[in-house]
Enzyme design. Structure first.
Site, PDB file in Angstrom:
ATOM      1  N   GLU A  61       0.684  -1.264  -0.034  1.00  0.00           N
ATOM      2  CA  GLU A  61       0.087  -0.043  -0.157  1.00  0.00           C
ATOM      3  C   GLU A  61       0.743   1.379   0.057  1.00  0.00           C
ATOM      4  OE1 GLU A  61      -0.955  -2.485   2.115  1.00  0.00           O
ATOM      5  OE2 GLU A  61      -2.186  -3.107   0.696  1.00  0.00           O
ATOM      6  N   VAL A  84       9.732  -6.310   3.655  1.00  0.00           N
ATOM      7  CA  VAL A  84       9.279  -7.369   3.245  1.00  0.00           C
ATOM      8  C   VAL A  84      10.172  -8.441   3.502  1.00  0.00           C
ATOM      9  CG1 VAL A  84       8.014  -8.219   1.053  1.00  0.00           C
ATOM     10  CG2 VAL A  84       8.303  -5.861   1.292  1.00  0.00           C
ATOM     11  N   THR A  89       7.259 -17.407   1.685  1.00  0.00           N
ATOM     12  CA  THR A  89       5.839 -17.170   0.823  1.00  0.00           C
ATOM     13  C   THR A  89       6.079 -16.605  -0.568  1.00  0.00           C
ATOM     14  OG1 THR A  89       4.153 -15.724   0.750  1.00  0.00           O
ATOM     15  CG2 THR A  89       5.763 -15.168   2.285  1.00  0.00           C
ATOM     16  N   HIS A  91       4.391 -14.735  -1.851  1.00  0.00           N
ATOM     17  CA  HIS A  91       3.686 -13.606  -2.088  1.00  0.00           C
ATOM     18  C   HIS A  91       4.814 -12.526  -1.791  1.00  0.00           C
ATOM     19  CE1 HIS A  91       0.285 -11.293  -1.572  1.00  0.00           C
ATOM     20  NE2 HIS A  91       0.435 -10.495  -0.069  1.00  0.00           N
TER      21      HIS A  91
END
Ligand code: INI
Length: 157
Positions: A61, A84, A89, A91
């Site tokens: 975001e 991050v 993951t 993702h």
């Protein structure tokens, strides 16, 4: 003797306004990046009232809030802070792509210089090392880049 015209920023940000977008995901790390960035700005002459901080849920975001701050044209420079962590993951790659491409696009729109202080690491240990431990504080480093760019910005044609 060179007749080149050299343009470079100074490390004095007195009277300047800075916007910071910081993500809450991995806040153990990001709040330390924020602490470093604020410390750097204050120690380069910025007044506390001239720092605006927008918290977003995750690094994905960051570009959305950053664009709003950039479009407002109220800031001499902006700083993106996030963390991050791969952590097994898939993702990870999507979030990294989203934030790096998004922040890069906003920077090139040219409304304000943008410093990138988003950590992308394999694990929490690497992230903590870069948030005030043995590899320094990347929030502090990003803020210093923002200070220099805010000064250069006034000199660029
Ligand atoms: N957001 C982060 O800031 N760091 C992460 O490590 C992370 N991982 O691993 O998933 C993460 N995901 C959330 C993402 O940024 C968005 O908030 C979410 O996709 C909602 O849009």
């Amino acid at each position: 003797m060179s007749a080149a015209k050299i343009l470079e920023g100074m490390l004095n940000a007195q009277g300047k306004s800075f916007g910071i977008v910081v993500s809450r995901f991995n806040s153990l790390v990001t709040r330390e990046l924020l602490r470093g960035a604020q410390d750097c700005l204050l120690r380069h002459g910025v007044q506390e009232k001239d720092i605006t901080i927008a918290w977003v849920p995750g690094a994905g975001e960051i570009p959305q809030a950053l664009k709003r701050l950039a479009d407002s044209k109220k800031f001499d420079a902006l700083i993106a802070l996030g963390c991050v962590i791969r952590g097994g993951t898939p993702h990870f790659d999507q979030v990294v792509a989203l934030v790096t491409r998004g922040v890069g696009e906003i920077a090139l729109q040219g409304n304000a210089p943008v410093a990138f202080g988003v950590l992308t690491t394999e694990n929490l240990e690497q992230a903590l090392e870069r948030a005030g431990a043995k590899a320094g504080n990347k929030g502090w480093d990003a803020a210093l880049a923002a200070v220099e760019m805010s000064s250069l910005w006034e000199k660029l044609p």
